[in-house]
Scaffold this active site. Structure first.
Site, short mmCIF file in Angstrom:
data_model
loop_
_atom_site.label_atom_id
_atom_site.label_comp_id
_atom_site.label_asym_id
_atom_site.label_seq_id
_atom_site.Cartn_x
_atom_site.Cartn_y
_atom_site.Cartn_z
N GLU A 40 0.85 -1.18 0.00
CA GLU A 40 0.00 0.00 0.00
C GLU A 40 0.90 1.25 0.00
O GLU A 40 1.97 1.25 0.61
CB GLU A 40 -0.85 -0.04 1.27
N LYS A 112 -9.49 1.43 -2.23
CA LYS A 112 -9.70 0.90 -0.89
C LYS A 112 -11.11 1.21 -0.38
O LYS A 112 -11.58 2.35 -0.48
CB LYS A 112 -8.65 1.49 0.05
N CYS A 150 -4.81 -3.43 3.24
CA CYS A 150 -4.56 -3.18 4.65
C CYS A 150 -5.76 -3.44 5.56
O CYS A 150 -6.10 -4.58 5.84
CB CYS A 150 -4.01 -1.76 4.82
#
Length: 259
Positions: A40, A112, A150
């Site tokens: 990321e 995301k 994440c």
């Protein structure tokens, strides 16, 4: 398929980060990797997300992604990397994973979904979530890959949606914030998502101190195929789709699930 886990120490110098990615791609290709997975915010990272993230954000056809595409093509290795993508909100960017084929073709882009508004952080202040929470997948070498970022790892329904859409491996780009038991949680959650879905999980983190490191490839039984420590580096490992078939045959959870 041979996969490279490229653990980085990305900073706020975009050009330096892109050079580091080029070096990892060259090494991964030389070791026979077909795919290189990067963390990321691979192309721009700071300890705290601030207004500089939307300021440096670019569209997916901008210079940063064009450079990543050329890197993939030059070294003949597909790559997945976290970039800062511009959005329709000038004060917020998208935290996006991009996947390029070995010829530089854009295979997929994932914005995301679950932003890290936890532990005193507020990613949503400068980052905009995906407008629609939908699975992002791509096919490479006969294997379907799902993409996560994440904090997504803490939401098992996200991994399940990717599995239901045909994923046989999950690629998780992360900059997992350090703290009490955070390395343990990272290791546990990557293994859990692999076991409960009968697939591989390649979780690639930023290195310490900005993150916990410990990038890992976990097999469908939860076994660790390869793992790095806390420093930047590259680890090459093999992902075997027949292993997915074998484990799913032994534990046919997708057929047994009752909703």
């Amino acid at each position: 398929m041979r996969v490279g886990l490229g653990q980085m120490s990305s900073g706020h110098d975009v050009a330096a980060n892109l050079r580091a990615i080029d070096g990892l791609a060259a090494r991964a290709a030389a070791d026979g990797a077909r795919l290189l997975v990067l963390p990321e915010y691979a192309t721009y990272e700071k300890k705290t997300i601030d207004a500089s993230f939307p300021a440096v954000a670019e569209p997916l056809d901008g210079p940063v992604c064009s450079t990543l595409a050329r890197t993939a093509s030059r070294h003949g290795v597909a790559l997945v990397a976290g970039v800062v993508e511009s959005s329709d909100d000038p004060g917020r960017a998208h935290n996006t994973l991009v996947a390029f084929d070995r010829d530089g073709t854009l295979l997929a882009a994932y914005r995301k979904i679950h932003l890290f508004d936890a532990q005193g952080f507020r990613e949503s202040r400068f980052i905009k979530p995906a407008p629609e929470p939908r699975p992002a997948l791509f096919d490479l070498g006969g294997i379907r890959f799902g993409m996560m970022t994440c904090y997504d790892l803490r939401f098992p329904e996200h991994a399940r949606a990717l599995s239901d859409a045909g994923a046989r491996a999950l690629l998780v780009g992360a900059s997992w914030v350090p703290g009490e038991l955070k390395t343990r949680q990272w290791q546990t959650l990557t293994a859990a998502r692999a076991i409960e879905n009968g697939l591989y999980v390649a979780g690639v983190c930023q290195a310490a101190p900005i993150s916990v490191g410990h990038s890992v490839l976990v097999d469908p039984m939860g076994g660790v195929v390869a793992e790095l420590g806390t420093e930047a580096g590259l680890r090459i490992a093999d992902l075997d789709p027949l292993r997915v078939d074998a484990v799913r045959g032994e534990f046919p959870m997708s057929r047994q699930r009752r909703i």
